[in-house]
Design a protein around this motif. Structure first.
Motif, PDB file in Angstrom:
ATOM      1  N   VAL A  52       1.026  -1.257  -0.119  1.00 52.80           N
ATOM      2  CA  VAL A  52      -0.129   0.024   0.071  1.00 52.80           C
ATOM      3  C   VAL A  52       0.930   1.500  -0.105  1.00 52.80           C
ATOM      4  N   GLU A  53       2.012   1.292   0.782  1.00 57.81           N
ATOM      5  CA  GLU A  53       2.835   2.321   0.794  1.00 57.81           C
ATOM      6  C   GLU A  53       3.295   2.797  -0.698  1.00 57.81           C
ATOM      7  N   SER A  54       3.726   1.611  -1.303  1.00 60.79           N
ATOM      8  CA  SER A  54       4.602   1.849  -2.668  1.00 60.79           C
ATOM      9  C   SER A  54       3.470   2.347  -3.665  1.00 60.79           C
ATOM     10  N   PHE A  55       2.144   1.999  -3.406  1.00 60.82           N
ATOM     11  CA  PHE A  55       1.155   2.475  -4.317  1.00 60.82           C
ATOM     12  C   PHE A  55       0.944   4.049  -3.941  1.00 60.82           C
ATOM     13  N   GLY A  56       0.874   4.297  -2.696  1.00 60.01           N
ATOM     14  CA  GLY A  56       0.956   5.753  -2.315  1.00 60.01           C
ATOM     15  C   GLY A  56       2.130   6.350  -2.966  1.00 60.01           C
ATOM     16  N   ARG A  57       3.250   5.902  -2.859  1.00 60.68           N
ATOM     17  CA  ARG A  57       4.483   6.543  -3.577  1.00 60.68           C
ATOM     18  C   ARG A  57       4.297   6.606  -5.064  1.00 60.68           C
ATOM     19  N   ASN A  58       3.795   5.720  -5.841  1.00 61.46           N
ATOM     20  CA  ASN A  58       3.549   5.772  -7.090  1.00 61.46           C
ATOM     21  C   ASN A  58       2.638   7.100  -7.523  1.00 61.46           C
ATOM     22  N   LEU A  59       1.751   7.038  -6.442  1.00 62.66           N
ATOM     23  CA  LEU A  59       0.526   8.277  -6.684  1.00 62.66           C
ATOM     24  C   LEU A  59       1.134   9.564  -6.431  1.00 62.66           C
ATOM     25  N   TYR A  60       1.921   9.542  -5.410  1.00 61.12           N
ATOM     26  CA  TYR A  60       2.723  10.884  -5.058  1.00 61.12           C
ATOM     27  C   TYR A  60       3.740  11.224  -6.269  1.00 61.12           C
ATOM     28  N   ASP A  61       4.543  10.466  -6.876  1.00 62.09           N
ATOM     29  CA  ASP A  61       5.334  10.731  -8.002  1.00 62.09           C
ATOM     30  C   ASP A  61       4.616  10.999  -9.153  1.00 62.09           C
ATOM     31  N   SER A  62       3.574  10.433  -9.478  1.00 62.44           N
ATOM     32  CA  SER A  62       2.775  10.885 -10.649  1.00 62.44           C
ATOM     33  C   SER A  62       2.142  12.174 -10.607  1.00 62.44           C
ATOM     34  N   GLN A  63       2.254  12.900  -9.734  1.00 63.24           N
ATOM     35  CA  GLN A  63       1.806  14.247  -9.620  1.00 63.24           C
ATOM     36  C   GLN A  63       2.489  15.285 -10.563  1.00 63.24           C
ATOM     37  N   ILE A  64       3.853  14.896 -10.402  1.00 65.66           N
ATOM     38  CA  ILE A  64       4.603  15.875 -11.277  1.00 65.66           C
ATOM     39  C   ILE A  64       4.411  15.745 -12.883  1.00 65.66           C
ATOM     40  N   GLN A  65       4.280  14.435 -13.329  1.00 69.95           N
ATOM     41  CA  GLN A  65       3.833  14.270 -14.727  1.00 69.95           C
ATOM     42  C   GLN A  65       2.533  14.822 -15.056  1.00 69.95           C
ATOM     43  N   TYR A  66       1.678  14.634 -14.108  1.00 74.05           N
ATOM     44  CA  TYR A  66       0.241  14.908 -14.323  1.00 74.05           C
ATOM     45  C   TYR A  66       0.053  16.622 -14.270  1.00 74.05           C
ATOM     46  N   TRP A  67       0.325  16.981 -13.094  1.00 76.07           N
ATOM     47  CA  TRP A  67       0.116  18.337 -12.791  1.00 76.07           C
ATOM     48  C   TRP A  67       1.282  19.295 -12.709  1.00 76.07           C
ATOM     49  N   GLY A  68       2.402  18.735 -12.772  1.00 80.86           N
ATOM     50  CA  GLY A  68       3.708  19.585 -12.764  1.00 80.86           C
ATOM     51  C   GLY A  68       4.162  19.990 -11.487  1.00 80.86           C
TER      52      GLY A  68
END
Length: 206
Positions: free
Chosen positions: A63-79
């Motif tokens: 669950v923690e790594s899925f949260g990390r993936n979500l966190y990291d994807s913000q840069i690509q999606y929102w900058g």
């Protein structure tokens, strides 16, 4: 109360963070191991990322790594990072653990209520490909023949971005059969049960 809506829901859906092949087919995991608590389910997700189990479920992380993936994807999606790592982990925990356990209970409740109304129709939990790829929660059968299915969703699903809803329905349509939606509110009360019953009667002729 778990909160799995908002902009993080949009981000999660758009970036495919919780897609079963990129995370874990959590409802299959629940059916196979029947966890009794949130802690047990979170532990099962972790264990199945590190070990091979005869149940066939393989988790792509914790669950923690899925949260990390979500966190990291913000840069690509929102900058930018709109949400902290802890907020992203909590969001995925609410999705995979809290809501999944609730969803399994509510699906069983739906099967029970519908079975009382339709004596000639069987309602069964969807498994495998139907569940994981086509997003079917309940299979509707007459004389062992699959005639349609049901997706059980929180009422907030209707408030999601159009793209998320369209993706879900596109998966349903690949089955080529009727797929109806049954919604529930925060009190776990079905909000459109009567309409769904009427629709099943209309196209099943029962």
């Amino acid at each position: 109360m778990a909160y799995t809506g908002g902009p993080l829901n949009e981000l999660n859906g758009k970036m495919g963070i919780s897609a079963p092949h990129r995370s874990v087919p959590v409802m299959k995991l629940i059916r196979e191991h029947k966890p009794k608590s949130k802690e047990e389910l979170a532990g099962l997700i972790t264990w199945h990322s590190e070990n091979t189990c005869k149940c066939g479920v393989k988790s792509q992380g914790t669950v923690e790594s899925f949260g990390r993936n979500l966190y990291d994807s913000q840069i690509q999606y929102w900058g930018t990072h709109r949400y902290s790592l802890q907020e992203c982990i909590q969001w995925e925990y609410d999705l995979f653990v809290v809501q999944s356990l609730k969803g399994g209970i509510i699906e069983k409740k739906a099967i029970l209520e519908l079975s009382k109304i339709f004596s000639k129709i069987r309602f069964e939990e969807a498994v495998g490909y139907l569940d994981e790829e086509l997003r079917i929660d309940i299979v509707i059968k007459i004389d062992e023949k699959e005639i349609g299915g049901i997706q059980v969703k929180p009422f907030t699903f209707k408030l999601m971005r159009k793209e998320v809803i369209t993706f879900n329905k596109a998966a349903n349509q690949r089955w080529g059969k009727h797929v109806l939606y049954l919604y529930y509110d925060d009190r776990e009360t079905f909000t459109n049960l009567n309409e769904l019953i009427a629709e099943i009667k209309r196209w099943s002729s029962v």
